[in-house]
Design a protein around this motif. Structure first.
Motif, PDB file in Angstrom:
ATOM      1  N   ASP A  39       0.847  -1.200   0.000  1.00  0.00           N
ATOM      2  CA  ASP A  39       0.000   0.000   0.000  1.00  0.00           C
ATOM      3  C   ASP A  39       0.879   1.245   0.000  1.00  0.00           C
ATOM      4  OD1 ASP A  39      -2.267  -1.520   0.126  1.00  0.00           O
ATOM      5  OD2 ASP A  39      -2.704  -1.118   2.244  1.00  0.00           O
ATOM      6  N   SER A  40       0.317   2.337  -0.512  1.00  0.00           N
ATOM      7  CA  SER A  40       0.996   3.629  -0.399  1.00  0.00           C
ATOM      8  C   SER A  40       0.275   4.461   0.640  1.00  0.00           C
ATOM      9  CB  SER A  40       0.982   4.360  -1.743  1.00  0.00           C
ATOM     10  OG  SER A  40       1.887   3.729  -2.618  1.00  0.00           O
ATOM     11  N   VAL A  41       1.022   5.251   1.386  1.00  0.00           N
ATOM     12  CA  VAL A  41       0.394   6.153   2.360  1.00  0.00           C
ATOM     13  C   VAL A  41       0.911   7.572   2.134  1.00  0.00           C
ATOM     14  CG1 VAL A  41      -0.005   4.455   4.204  1.00  0.00           C
ATOM     15  CG2 VAL A  41       2.157   5.682   4.119  1.00  0.00           C
ATOM     16  N   THR A  42       0.094   8.516   2.582  1.00  0.00           N
ATOM     17  CA  THR A  42       0.511   9.918   2.556  1.00  0.00           C
ATOM     18  C   THR A  42       0.475  10.438   3.982  1.00  0.00           C
ATOM     19  OG1 THR A  42      -0.383  10.226   0.327  1.00  0.00           O
ATOM     20  CG2 THR A  42      -0.032  12.212   1.647  1.00  0.00           C
ATOM     21  N   VAL A  43       1.622  10.881   4.459  1.00  0.00           N
ATOM     22  CA  VAL A  43       1.653  11.441   5.818  1.00  0.00           C
ATOM     23  C   VAL A  43       1.903  12.942   5.742  1.00  0.00           C
ATOM     24  CG1 VAL A  43       2.557   9.279   6.770  1.00  0.00           C
ATOM     25  CG2 VAL A  43       4.133  11.129   6.273  1.00  0.00           C
ATOM     26  N   LYS A  44       1.304  13.636   6.715  1.00  0.00           N
ATOM     27  CA  LYS A  44       1.577  15.068   6.837  1.00  0.00           C
ATOM     28  C   LYS A  44       2.394  15.272   8.100  1.00  0.00           C
ATOM     29  CE  LYS A  44      -2.323  16.788   4.190  1.00  0.00           C
ATOM     30  NZ  LYS A  44      -3.592  17.523   4.210  1.00  0.00           N
ATOM     31  N   ALA A  45       3.366  16.161   7.990  1.00  0.00           N
ATOM     32  CA  ALA A  45       4.262  16.376   9.132  1.00  0.00           C
ATOM     33  C   ALA A  45       4.605  17.853   9.272  1.00  0.00           C
ATOM     34  CB  ALA A  45       5.537  15.555   8.942  1.00  0.00           C
ATOM     35  N   LEU A  46       4.965  18.216  10.499  1.00  0.00           N
ATOM     36  CA  LEU A  46       5.418  19.582  10.785  1.00  0.00           C
ATOM     37  C   LEU A  46       6.936  19.586  10.865  1.00  0.00           C
ATOM     38  CD1 LEU A  46       2.990  20.627  13.669  1.00  0.00           C
ATOM     39  CD2 LEU A  46       3.083  21.659  11.385  1.00  0.00           C
ATOM     40  N   ARG A  47       7.548  20.567  10.194  1.00  0.00           N
ATOM     41  CA  ARG A  47       9.004  20.759  10.330  1.00  0.00           C
ATOM     42  C   ARG A  47       9.254  22.258  10.507  1.00  0.00           C
ATOM     43  NH1 ARG A  47      12.307  18.808   5.380  1.00  0.00           N
ATOM     44  NH2 ARG A  47      11.552  16.763   6.092  1.00  0.00           N
ATOM     45  N   ASN A  48       9.716  22.625  11.667  1.00  0.00           N
ATOM     46  CA  ASN A  48       9.927  24.052  11.983  1.00  0.00           C
ATOM     47  C   ASN A  48       8.683  24.888  11.686  1.00  0.00           C
ATOM     48  OD1 ASN A  48      12.614  23.449  12.653  1.00  0.00           O
ATOM     49  ND2 ASN A  48      13.204  23.594  10.496  1.00  0.00           N
ATOM     50  N   GLY A  49       7.545  24.382  12.047  1.00  0.00           N
ATOM     51  CA  GLY A  49       6.284  25.111  11.885  1.00  0.00           C
ATOM     52  C   GLY A  49       5.687  25.021  10.494  1.00  0.00           C
ATOM     53  N   LYS A  50       6.421  24.401   9.575  1.00  0.00           N
ATOM     54  CA  LYS A  50       5.956  24.298   8.192  1.00  0.00           C
ATOM     55  C   LYS A  50       5.258  22.952   7.974  1.00  0.00           C
ATOM     56  CE  LYS A  50       7.845  25.143   3.615  1.00  0.00           C
ATOM     57  NZ  LYS A  50       9.060  25.108   2.821  1.00  0.00           N
ATOM     58  N   LYS A  51       4.109  22.976   7.286  1.00  0.00           N
ATOM     59  CA  LYS A  51       3.397  21.721   7.012  1.00  0.00           C
ATOM     60  C   LYS A  51       3.922  21.090   5.721  1.00  0.00           C
ATOM     61  CE  LYS A  51      -0.839  22.870   9.435  1.00  0.00           C
ATOM     62  NZ  LYS A  51      -2.289  23.133   9.382  1.00  0.00           N
ATOM     63  N   LEU A  52       4.307  19.839   5.827  1.00  0.00           N
ATOM     64  CA  LEU A  52       4.854  19.128   4.668  1.00  0.00           C
ATOM     65  C   LEU A  52       4.084  17.832   4.433  1.00  0.00           C
ATOM     66  CD1 LEU A  52       8.607  19.448   5.721  1.00  0.00           C
ATOM     67  CD2 LEU A  52       7.448  20.827   4.001  1.00  0.00           C
ATOM     68  N   GLU A  53       4.178  17.307   3.236  1.00  0.00           N
ATOM     69  CA  GLU A  53       3.445  16.071   2.898  1.00  0.00           C
ATOM     70  C   GLU A  53       4.382  15.100   2.190  1.00  0.00           C
ATOM     71  OE1 GLU A  53      -0.592  16.749   1.368  1.00  0.00           O
ATOM     72  OE2 GLU A  53      -0.132  15.247  -0.167  1.00  0.00           O
ATOM     73  N   PHE A  54       4.288  13.833   2.564  1.00  0.00           N
ATOM     74  CA  PHE A  54       5.152  12.813   1.959  1.00  0.00           C
ATOM     75  C   PHE A  54       4.336  11.571   1.617  1.00  0.00           C
ATOM     76  CE2 PHE A  54       7.353  15.148   5.301  1.00  0.00           C
ATOM     77  CZ  PHE A  54       8.426  15.699   4.611  1.00  0.00           C
ATOM     78  N   SER A  55       4.561  11.035   0.449  1.00  0.00           N
ATOM     79  CA  SER A  55       3.883   9.788   0.065  1.00  0.00           C
ATOM     80  C   SER A  55       4.930   8.707  -0.203  1.00  0.00           C
ATOM     81  CB  SER A  55       3.054  10.000  -1.209  1.00  0.00           C
ATOM     82  OG  SER A  55       2.001  10.902  -0.940  1.00  0.00           O
ATOM     83  N   PHE A  56       4.633   7.514   0.268  1.00  0.00           N
ATOM     84  CA  PHE A  56       5.595   6.421   0.064  1.00  0.00           C
ATOM     85  C   PHE A  56       4.881   5.081   0.163  1.00  0.00           C
ATOM     86  CE2 PHE A  56       5.775   8.218   4.319  1.00  0.00           C
ATOM     87  CZ  PHE A  56       5.482   7.137   5.133  1.00  0.00           C
ATOM     88  N   LYS A  57       5.561   4.066  -0.354  1.00  0.00           N
ATOM     89  CA  LYS A  57       5.025   2.709  -0.375  1.00  0.00           C
ATOM     90  C   LYS A  57       5.509   1.944   0.852  1.00  0.00           C
ATOM     91  CE  LYS A  57       4.181  -0.626  -4.029  1.00  0.00           C
ATOM     92  NZ  LYS A  57       4.526  -1.080  -5.351  1.00  0.00           N
ATOM     93  N   LEU A  58       4.645   1.063   1.359  1.00  0.00           N
ATOM     94  CA  LEU A  58       4.992   0.299   2.571  1.00  0.00           C
ATOM     95  C   LEU A  58       5.545  -1.075   2.216  1.00  0.00           C
ATOM     96  CD1 LEU A  58       1.699   1.082   4.523  1.00  0.00           C
ATOM     97  CD2 LEU A  58       3.920   2.166   4.894  1.00  0.00           C
ATOM     98  N   LYS A  59       6.665  -1.404   2.829  1.00  0.00           N
ATOM     99  CA  LYS A  59       7.230  -2.752   2.673  1.00  0.00           C
ATOM    100  C   LYS A  59       6.688  -3.635   3.805  1.00  0.00           C
ATOM    101  CE  LYS A  59      11.612  -1.566   3.010  1.00  0.00           C
ATOM    102  NZ  LYS A  59      11.834  -0.145   3.061  1.00  0.00           N
ATOM    103  N   ALA A  60       6.912  -4.924   3.674  1.00  0.00           N
ATOM    104  CA  ALA A  60       6.469  -5.829   4.745  1.00  0.00           C
ATOM    105  C   ALA A  60       7.314  -5.636   5.992  1.00  0.00           C
ATOM    106  CB  ALA A  60       6.530  -7.282   4.279  1.00  0.00           C
ATOM    107  N   ARG A  61       8.615  -5.573   5.786  1.00  0.00           N
ATOM    108  CA  ARG A  61       9.548  -5.491   6.918  1.00  0.00           C
ATOM    109  C   ARG A  61      10.647  -4.483   6.593  1.00  0.00           C
ATOM    110  NH1 ARG A  61       8.045 -10.557   6.106  1.00  0.00           N
ATOM    111  NH2 ARG A  61       9.584 -10.786   4.460  1.00  0.00           N
ATOM    112  N   PRO A  62      11.288  -3.930   7.629  1.00  0.00           N
ATOM    113  CA  PRO A  62      12.354  -2.954   7.355  1.00  0.00           C
ATOM    114  C   PRO A  62      13.588  -3.579   6.722  1.00  0.00           C
ATOM    115  CG  PRO A  62      12.164  -3.350   9.734  1.00  0.00           C
ATOM    116  CD  PRO A  62      11.033  -4.071   9.076  1.00  0.00           C
ATOM    117  N   TRP A  63      13.841  -4.870   7.103  1.00  0.00           N
ATOM    118  CA  TRP A  63      15.061  -5.511   6.586  1.00  0.00           C
ATOM    119  C   TRP A  63      14.723  -6.604   5.591  1.00  0.00           C
ATOM    120  CZ3 TRP A  63      14.592  -4.073  11.737  1.00  0.00           C
ATOM    121  CH2 TRP A  63      15.522  -3.125  12.186  1.00  0.00           C
TER     122      TRP A  63
END
Lengths: 60, 355
Positions: B331-355
């Motif tokens: 699946d792909s997800v879109t997260v919104k995050a704050l960085r130094n008061g600025k709103k940013l958006e990132f989309s990425f695909k999810l793997k099963a495991r980190p390794w």
């Protein structure tokens, strides 16, 4: 704080004593014997008609 | 009480504890390899867990249990001594044939989890408690049988029902709130049964709570109030079993990997950033490996406050947990995050495991 330090010291001494002097099927410290063989513990409990206090230590 | 301090007290008991333990055969197990965990079933996210039983392997009571705040909250000298006294009394009753025998549960050993058989036992490593939770998740996940909304919330917290116990006295109610208060639970009540089954310790109470069906809408408790026996029925909401699964080893193996690690912010830190205290707020801490979230631009220090349009949730305040429970690998997800008061958006695909 002093109480915690004292307890930890006693624990460390107890552990040091166990490692140095006991076989692998039981440990003893402060006069309290701890068996590490479950089956032996069952047999002892049956022979002495005592209940068993079994501790699983989950912190490696 | 810190776990190591409690171990110390058991290894080198004093006073009343020492006197009581003299009437027991004490067994210490730190490797679960040969243990029948069908019989000795307990919360695998414990630091220690104790049973009082007899030579017929009839379990009288459990001593242990935990909540989200601490693995050691319920360990103290007073409640241990009370448990030891109850154990001796139950042993006497058993000897006088005054206790009903319980049927032994189906045997189940750590080796019955393929993951443990392969990674621990075959390599002659010790099996520790946390391996059990992890192996269970991997097994159910591999079989396609994992119900994420049911199987992960194990060993529920009594606090969720509105019950605060005086931890030194075992099962004496210190305060009642929410559903428990509505049902009539009062301070100083002593809990004696759950759904008709006797409870002698907090460990017993939490074990039976875990066995209570997730879909159940009520829970019956019996208490002693002064000299009177009182029964109440607590209404359970849909999320009564929810605990913070981010602390559980079983969750580490859960797919998908959310592509970032982080630390949930407390209410004060959220307020400072203008995030509602009930909404997601998780500070990205570090990336142990190159992840898709990092490739998409997410950085340590960013505060994630939204995932796929979701900013809050009834069963978790942690966006990482939300991703694990609601998305699958690929699946792909879109997260919104704050960085130094600025709103940013990132989309990425999810793997099963980190390794």
């Amino acid at each position: 704080m002093k109480r915690v330090a004292t307890t930890l010291l006693l624990f460390a001494l107890a552990v040091a004593g166990l490692v140095a002097t006991t076989p692998t099927d039981h440990v003893s410290a402060g006069g309290q014997e701890w068996l590490t063989d479950y089956q032996a513990g069952l047999e002892r409990a049956r022979a002495e008609n005592k209940p068993i206090f079994l501790e699983f230590r989950c912190v490696p | 009480m810190p776990c190591r301090e409690f171990h110390g007290q058991l290894a080198n008991p004093k006073g009343k504890t020492a006197k009581l333990l003299k009437d027991y055969v004490c067994i210490l197990i730190d490797d679960l390899t040969g243990v029948d965990i069908g019989l000795f079933e307990f919360d695998p996210d414990s630091t220690l867990y104790c049973f009082i039983l007899n030579a017929d392997e009839q379990i009288y009571l459990r001593y242990g249990g935990r909540d989200d705040s601490s693995a050691e909250k319920y360990f103290n000298e007073d409640s241990l001594e009370e448990a030891l006294e109850k154990g001796l009394a139950l042993h006497k009753q058993y000897g006088a044939s005054e206790l009903e025998k319980t049927e032994r549960p189906k045997p189940f050993f750590p080796r019955d989890y393929p993951e443990i058989a392969k990674d621990e036992i075959a390599k002659k490593k010790c099996v520790h408690c946390h391996h059990l939770g992890q192996a269970r998740t991997i097994l159910l996940q591999g079989q396609g049988k994992l119900d994420k909304m049911k199987d992960l919330w194990v060993y529920p917290a009594v606090e969720r029902l509105g019950i605060s116990l005086d931890v030194k006295t075992g099962l004496v109610v210190d305060d009642a709130d929410g559903a428990a208060k509505d049902a009539g639970l009062k301070k100083k009540d002593v809990i004696t049964k759950l759904e008709g089954h006797p409870v002698h310790t907090f460990g017993d109470l939490q074990y039976l709570l875990d066995k209570h069906p997730a879909a159940s809408e009520t829970l019956k408790l019996t208490m002693l109030r002064k000299d009177e026996q009182v029964e109440i029925e607590i209404k359970l909401d849909k999320w009564w079993r929810v605990t913070d699964i981010a602390r559980r080893a079983g969750t580490h193996a859960l797919e998908p990997f959310p592509e970032f690690w982080g630390k949930p912010l407390d209410k004060g830190d959220k307020r400072k950033l203008g995030i509602d205290e009930n909404q997601f707020g998780l500070e990205v801490t570090k990336f142990w490996v190159k992840t898709n979230a990092q490739s998409a631009g997410l950085q340590p220090g960013d505060v994630v406050y939204e995932v796929d349009g979701t900013t809050d949730c009834e069963y978790t305040g942690n966006p990482v947990v939300w991703i694990r429970l609601n998305r699958k690998p690929g699946d792909s997800v879109t997260v919104k995050a704050l960085r130094n008061g600025k709103k940013l958006e990132f989309s990425f695909k999810l793997k099963a495991r980190p390794w």
